[in-house]
Design an enzyme around this catalytic site. Structure first.
Site, PDB file in Angstrom:
ATOM      1  N   GLU A 170       0.821  -1.227   0.000  1.00  0.00           N
ATOM      2  CA  GLU A 170       0.000   0.000   0.000  1.00  0.00           C
ATOM      3  C   GLU A 170       0.852   1.272   0.000  1.00  0.00           C
ATOM      4  OE1 GLU A 170      -2.844  -0.183   3.213  1.00  0.00           O
ATOM      5  OE2 GLU A 170      -3.926  -1.852   2.303  1.00  0.00           O
ATOM      6  N   GLU A 368      -4.999  -8.813   1.057  1.00  0.00           N
ATOM      7  CA  GLU A 368      -5.640  -8.433   2.323  1.00  0.00           C
ATOM      8  C   GLU A 368      -7.120  -8.235   2.064  1.00  0.00           C
ATOM      9  OE1 GLU A 368      -4.152  -5.030   4.531  1.00  0.00           O
ATOM     10  OE2 GLU A 368      -2.074  -5.569   4.097  1.00  0.00           O
TER      11      GLU A 368
END
Length: 465
Positions: A170, A368
């Site tokens: 991220e 995720e």
């Protein structure tokens, strides 16, 4: 559970979970580990962390990794994504390697493999070594050189056994948190620096990929992106444009260069128009062009909904991406009442179909997905098991959409829940619990498998439900 699976997944599907070093290791100041920005920020401003719980008090994986990995095996994992703490391995960000850290990561990797669990290893998960942050962190080009050296060190030490590498997790988040919205150190609001941080992070990823290929280690290397779809309020052209701009800022800023080797024109046009182009040279763009990823990790929690701006922005306010769109709260949306996030399971399908249609159907996996719940203790039964049926439902509904994407030709290879055991969520600390396994901080980190963990074992073993 009766085994009449309606949703069958490929037999070699990657079932597992993901975690990060700072969020689960603990031992933040032991065995030669250097400070990272989280250690430093917690020391300076503990009041900004929920219940004043800092990174030294996380889930003690550093001491308990053997038991934890055995538990992963028990819960049907065939893969697990972890990260290496840069400041544990190379305490000053550059220079000497910490031998105790190398031993620790070697032991963890060996233990995973011995238990039939493939290690997926990520190099950077929000945890800049403080020594490098002091010279500007990702704003400073020297950090890119230091990161490439760190990546080469990891490949050399662990690459014989690790065949799935990721450069960043991220990468948009440290840009947003550290330089736009004040939820990561150094807590700046400076769009010019934010753009430079984003560019250098992207360059560091490409340089690590280039280094990996030079070293010929016969594995795959990729990046992990939180691809939150940007849905416009309506089909009105102004709303649609707001959605496209939000998508360019928050998704395509890293997705396009990682997979296609170039930045989205819509984003570059805005940066030029607003006078925020980063410092770079032609060779940088060439390196990014030539070193795209083999594999893409997709993190998905919730959608982003936007609409056209309602009001003219304050000309004196700092420039933020939100100058081009407003958030939109859709009436009747489904909510996680324990976390304040929208639940929109179809979003994961929309991401996968977008990757199939617009990004060459790149090999990918859900790296995720998960549900944070505050006050989860209230769901513990007399036997001490947390009855987290809400989490089972959440996972199941996302898996149905992933299954549909596979039927339609998506190249998605696995599903990792965030996370294996309750962990430290940055400034939220242990406020929201995400794990298959509960961690009781009052009882020295005692582990208890939740109902969802037992359910997941069945799903993984039968590759379906």
């Amino acid at each position: 559970m009766a085994h009449t699976e309606q949703y069958r997944f490929p037999k070699d599907f990657w079932w597992g979970s993901s975690a990060s070093a700072t969020q689960m290791e603990g031992a933040a100041d032991r065995d030669g580990k250097g400070q990272n920005i989280w250690d430093y920020w917690f020391e300076k401003e503990p009041h900004r962390f929920f219940d004043h719980v800092g990174p030294a008090d996380t889930s003690q994986f550093y001491d308990n990794y053997k038991e934890d990995i055995r538990l992963m095996k028990e819960l049907g994992h065939n893969s697990f994504r972890m990260s290496i703490s840069w400041s544990r391995l190379i305490p000053n960000g550059t220079g000497e390697i910490n031998d105790k850290a190398a031993d620790f990561y070697n032991n963890v990797i060996d233990e995973l493999i011995a238990n039939g669990i493939e290690p997926f290893v990520n190099l950077f998960h929000f945890d800049m070594p403080m020594a490098l942050q002091k010279i500007g962190g990702w704003v400073n080009r020297e950090t890119v050189d230091a990161y490439e050296n760190y990546a080469r060190t990891c490949f050399r030490l662990f690459g014989g056994r690790v065949k799935k590498w990721f450069t960043h997790n991220e990468p948009i988040v440290p840009v947003e948190g550290g330089y736009l919205y004040d939820f990561h150190y150094p807590n700046k609001v400076d769009f010019k620096e934010a753009v430079q941080v984003g560019f250098h992070t992207m360059l560091s990823s490409a340089r690590a990929i280039q280094a990996y290929r030079e070293m010929k280690q016969d594995g795959k290397i990729g990046i992990i992106l939180n691809l939150t779809p940007s849905y416009p309020r309506s089909s009105h052209p102004a709303d649609v444009k707001a959605g496209e701009i939000a998508d360019a800022f928050f998704n395509r800023s890293f997705l396009d260069p990682s997979v296609k080797g170039e930045f989205p024109k819509e984003l570059v046009d805005i940066l030029k128009h607003e006078g925020f182009m980063p410092d770079y040279n032609a060779e940088d763009l060439d390196i990014i062009k030539k070193n795209t990823v083999d594999l893409l990790g997709v993190n998905y929690y919730q959608p982003r909904r936007v609409k056209a701006k309602e009001h003219l922005p304050n000309p004196d306010a700092p420039f933020l991406p939100d100058r081009y769109f407003d958030p939109y709260v859709m009436p009747g949306r489904k909510m996680n009442p324990h976390r304040g996030w929208e639940i929109y399971e179809k979003g994961v399908y929309d991401i996968l179909i977008n990757l199939k249609e617009n990004y060459g159907n790149i090999e990918c996996f859900i790296s995720e997905n998960g549900m944070g719940v505050e006050g989860e203790e209230r769901f513990r039964d007399e036997q001490g098991i947390i009855q987290d049926d809400y989490r089972i439902e959440f996972i199941k509904e996302h898996l149905k959409w992933i299954h549909r994407a596979i039927q339609e030709g998506s190249n998605v290879k696995g599903y990792h829940l965030w996370t294996f055991m309750d962990n430290w969520s940055w400034t939220n600390a242990y406020k929201n619990r995400y794990g298959f396994v509960s961690v009781n901080l009052e009882k020295d980190g005692e582990r208890t498998v939740k109902k969802s963990g037992k359910w997941f074992k069945e799903v993984a073993e039968h590759s379906g439900f």
